[in-house]
Design an enzyme around this catalytic site. Structure first.
Site, PDB file in Angstrom:
ATOM      1  N   TYR A  81       6.997  -5.141  26.864  1.00 61.30           N
ATOM      2  CA  TYR A  81       6.740  -3.705  26.661  1.00 61.30           C
ATOM      3  C   TYR A  81       8.023  -2.993  26.229  1.00 61.30           C
ATOM      4  CZ  TYR A  81       4.922   0.975  27.206  1.00 61.30           C
ATOM      5  OH  TYR A  81       4.519   2.254  26.939  1.00 61.30           O
ATOM      6  N   PHE A 133       2.759  15.122  -0.800  1.00 59.18           N
ATOM      7  CA  PHE A 133       1.917  13.975  -0.482  1.00 59.18           C
ATOM      8  C   PHE A 133       0.976  14.425   0.632  1.00 59.18           C
ATOM      9  CE2 PHE A 133       0.428  10.164   1.569  1.00 59.18           C
ATOM     10  CZ  PHE A 133      -0.182   9.594   0.481  1.00 59.18           C
ATOM     11  N   THR A 134      -0.256  13.942   0.575  1.00 61.22           N
ATOM     12  CA  THR A 134      -1.330  14.454   1.435  1.00 61.22           C
ATOM     13  C   THR A 134      -0.944  14.508   2.917  1.00 61.22           C
ATOM     14  OG1 THR A 134      -2.213  12.214   1.421  1.00 61.22           O
ATOM     15  CG2 THR A 134      -3.183  13.769  -0.141  1.00 61.22           C
ATOM     16  N   ASP A 224      11.427  10.409   1.862  1.00 57.54           N
ATOM     17  CA  ASP A 224      10.226   9.618   2.102  1.00 57.54           C
ATOM     18  C   ASP A 224      10.525   8.294   1.399  1.00 57.54           C
ATOM     19  OD1 ASP A 224       7.873   8.237   2.010  1.00 57.54           O
ATOM     20  OD2 ASP A 224       6.626  10.021   1.841  1.00 57.54           O
ATOM     21  N   LYS A 267       3.952  -0.341   2.506  1.00 56.30           N
ATOM     22  CA  LYS A 267       4.101  -0.456   1.038  1.00 56.30           C
ATOM     23  C   LYS A 267       5.273  -1.403   0.728  1.00 56.30           C
ATOM     24  CE  LYS A 267       1.667   3.567   1.454  1.00 56.30           C
ATOM     25  NZ  LYS A 267       1.262   4.120   2.757  1.00 56.30           N
ATOM     26  N   ARG A 391      -7.187  10.923  -7.314  1.00 52.89           N
ATOM     27  CA  ARG A 391      -5.972  11.671  -6.991  1.00 52.89           C
ATOM     28  C   ARG A 391      -5.970  12.919  -7.857  1.00 52.89           C
ATOM     29  NH1 ARG A 391      -3.251   9.668  -2.303  1.00 52.89           N
ATOM     30  NH2 ARG A 391      -4.989  10.979  -1.758  1.00 52.89           N
ATOM     31  N   PHE A 458     -10.254  13.998   1.220  1.00 52.46           N
ATOM     32  CA  PHE A 458     -10.551  12.912   0.289  1.00 52.46           C
ATOM     33  C   PHE A 458     -10.950  11.622   0.991  1.00 52.46           C
ATOM     34  CE2 PHE A 458      -6.635  10.515   0.975  1.00 52.46           C
ATOM     35  CZ  PHE A 458      -5.807  11.487   1.523  1.00 52.46           C
TER      36      PHE A 458
HETATM   37  N1  PM9 Z   1       0.023   6.373   1.221  1.00 57.16           N
HETATM   38  C1  PM9 Z   1      -1.580   5.503  -0.290  1.00 57.16           C
HETATM   39  O1  PM9 Z   1      -2.631   4.919  -0.481  1.00 57.16           O
HETATM   40  C2  PM9 Z   1      -2.138   5.539   2.165  1.00 57.16           C
HETATM   41  C3  PM9 Z   1      -2.849   6.729   2.687  1.00 57.16           C
HETATM   42  S1  PM9 Z   1      -3.309   7.993   1.568  1.00 57.16           S
HETATM   43  C4  PM9 Z   1      -4.498   7.282   0.603  1.00 57.16           C
HETATM   44  O2  PM9 Z   1      -0.808   5.857  -1.204  1.00 57.16           O
HETATM   45  C5  PM9 Z   1       3.750   8.322   1.056  1.00 57.16           C
HETATM   46  C6  PM9 Z   1       4.510   8.532  -0.190  1.00 57.16           C
HETATM   47  C7  PM9 Z   1       2.592   7.582   1.068  1.00 57.16           C
HETATM   48  C8  PM9 Z   1       1.871   7.410   2.291  1.00 57.16           C
HETATM   49  C9  PM9 Z   1       0.639   6.731   2.328  1.00 57.16           C
HETATM   50  C10 PM9 Z   1       2.401   8.006   3.459  1.00 57.16           C
HETATM   51  C11 PM9 Z   1       1.699   7.867   4.764  1.00 57.16           C
HETATM   52  C12 PM9 Z   1       3.558   8.739   3.385  1.00 57.16           C
HETATM   53  N2  PM9 Z   1       4.206   8.890   2.189  1.00 57.16           N
HETATM   54  O3  PM9 Z   1      -0.445   5.698   5.350  1.00 57.16           O
HETATM   55  O4  PM9 Z   1       0.530   6.769   7.322  1.00 57.16           O
HETATM   56  O5  PM9 Z   1       2.165   7.032  -0.067  1.00 57.16           O
HETATM   57  O6  PM9 Z   1       1.430   4.611   6.577  1.00 57.16           O
HETATM   58  O7  PM9 Z   1       1.858   6.592   5.250  1.00 57.16           O
HETATM   59  C13 PM9 Z   1      -1.170   5.821   1.073  1.00 57.16           C
HETATM   60  P1  PM9 Z   1       0.768   5.880   6.177  1.00 57.16           P
END
Ligand code: PM9
Length: 484
Positions: A81, A133-134, A224, A267, A391, A458
């Site tokens: 843990y 970014f969303t 980011d 990613k 998008r 979305f």
């Molecule tokens: N990006 C993508 O598919 C997954 C969720 S939205 C469809 O592009 C950036 C630049 C991203 C991102 C996620 C996140 C969030 C932050 N910044 O999905 O929470 O492209 O790991 O990261 C997606 P998490």
């Protein structure tokens, strides 16, 4: 052999620097099955079961194939843990490749965005960024802030071929500082390889100047870093003075100007789950460690299993190898160039993580109110089993003050390429499917939204073909299809 410098000898091909050891079977579906599946999914590709998808280009997030070394690392998971040895391996990897002092692991990128927003933003603050970014913007707003876009204008023009469309416009940033005052700007959020602009990089010169301007006014800069390795590849190939630097050296230089980063390791870092917040400031790091235990988990695992942290530590090391990133971006460029040759309108220059179809030019007869990008991604699935995502206006959402839909300049369909997963032949199938639809755009029908969720609509919104719109038919088929 150290491949981090790009020693590929005389070979010009981007061919993959690996061979396939294990395969996952794909299911082919019929057109009728896909018509039914799309209708049941409310014309939203996020709501399709993956078992109905042939080639899945929904996202590059968490969809990478891990290497044998990463899988071996999974077996070395220390599931204590507290104080798991995998945490310390991850800390070493983040320190060596990103250079920041403190690591706070999180379950994925938005966990890090949540912590950063909560510890830095207070009600009434303004947070500038190079395009929204969303999830990032959503967390800034939940913390009481307002996002302001300071990206250069070229980023909003799908036809501009400027090589660094991710750059911050320093005039816009200066004007904003003058307008609201530096004391109301807790930080600037600087995204590398800007996702919503089409995977477009920032130049190191612009990163340096942006950070200098912010720091002059006492404003922090948080990167980011989700696709910072892909950004480093573009700097190496497009910015003079960097051609002989390694990807690692460029990545470290990018990070060195900033005060910390949020990271979705799903990613660049080649893992299926995980993320982190990294910070240089001791006091902020303490605040983040106080909060991580409330929302994510103890500060030495932050929502990840020990094995996930081990896979990520190994993935970070693999991500900066030149041959890896060259093949990754080479495959995206292969797909993009074939579409350009066929006359399909896409965002240019070709970005790092996917190809973005310009739905506004692809479907000039579908009005923006009928969500052409959403309609195109639904039709592409029905025609071919290829899953893409919208998008455009659906992703942007509504104006908070007027409640009206916002119609951004970019109305795009993203074909996102998972890392180390699909072959060149799969890319050829994608090209053929899109070219067919491009020849017969009348197969695509406009949509209306029938269910709109409260947050990040979305992901879960549902749609139906616009009543009165022409019901599309497959050529040579008498049965009308629900879509495509
Ligand atoms: N990006 C993508 O598919 C997954 C969720 S939205 C469809 O592009 C950036 C630049 C991203 C991102 C996620 C996140 C969030 C932050 N910044 O999905 O929470 O492209 O790991 O990261 C997606 P998490």
């Amino acid at each position: 052999m150290d491949l981090s410098h790009g020693h590929t000898g005389s070979r010009r091909s981007w061919a993959e620097p690996y061979k396939i050891k294990m395969v996952e079977h794909l299911r082919m579906t019929t057109h009728e099955e896909r018509v039914r599946a799309m209708a049941e999914a409310g014309f939203n590709t996020f709501l399709l079961p993956s078992s109905e998808v042939y080639i899945d280009l929904l996202t590059d997030s968490g969809t990478s194939a891990m290497s044998d070394r990463q899988w071996a690392g999974i077996m070395l998971g220390d599931e204590a843990y507290a104080g798991s040895r995998n945490y310390f391996h991850l800390e070493d990897a983040v320190h060596s490749h990103y250079g920041y002092k403190h690591l706070i692991p999180t379950h994925q990128g938005r966990g890090a965005e949540h912590l950063l927003s909560q510890i830095c933003i207070k009600s009434g603050d303004v947070v500038p960024g190079n395009m929204y970014f969303t999830t990032t913007k959503h967390h800034q707003e939940l913390a009481g802030g307002t996002f302001r876009d300071v990206i250069i204008d070229e980023a909003h023009d799908p036809q501009s071929t400027f090589p660094f469309k991710g750059n911050v416009c320093l005039q816009k940033l200066s004007r904003l500082i003058e307008e609201v005052g530096a004391e109301r700007i807790p930080y600037l959020s600087l995204e590398t390889n800007v996702n919503m602009a089409g995977g477009q990089p920032c130049s190191l010169e612009n990163i340096r100047e942006t950070c200098a301007l912010c720091h002059e006014h006492g404003i922090a800069v948080f990167l980011d870093a989700t696709r910072a390795v892909e950004n480093a590849y573009f700097i190496k190939h497009r910015e003079s003075g960097y051609e002989d630097k390694t990807i690692s050296e460029i990545l470290l230089e990018v990070c060195s100007y900033t005060d910390g980063c949020t990271m979705s390791a799903k990613k660049d870092s080649l893992v299926n789950i995980g993320g982190f917040l990294a910070l240089n400031d001791d006091h902020l790091a303490e605040e983040a460690r106080n909060l991580v235990v409330v929302y994510e988990g103890l500060h030495t695992y932050g929502g990840m299993a020990g094995r996930d942290m081990e896979a990520m530590a190994i993935g970070i090391g693999e991500s900066v190898q030149y041959d890896h990133i060259h093949a990754r971006i080479g495959q995206v460029e292969y797909l993009g160039n074939r579409l350009i040759e066929a006359g399909v309108p896409i965002v240019q220059p070709i970005g790092g993580h996917g190809i973005f179809l310009d739905a506004a030019r692809f479907l000039p007869d579908i009005p923006r109110e009928q969500f052409p990008a959403q309609a195109l991604s639904a039709a592409l699935y029905v025609e071919s089993g290829v899953r893409a995502m919208e998008r455009g206006a659906v992703s942007v959402g509504r104006d908070h003050e007027t409640g009206e839909n916002i119609y951004p300049k970019l109305e795009l369909v993203r074909l996102t390429i998972p890392r180390r997963v699909y072959t060149q032949a799969h890319m050829d199938v994608v090209v053929e499917s899109i070219v067919e639809l491009h020849r017969e755009p009348e197969r695509v029908v406009g949509l209306e939204m029938t269910y709109e969720p409260k947050h990040l609509r979305f992901f879960q919104a549902r749609f139906a073909p616009v009543v009165g719109a022409e019901v599309l038919r497959r050529s040579g088929q008498s049965e009308p299809a629900a879509c495509g």
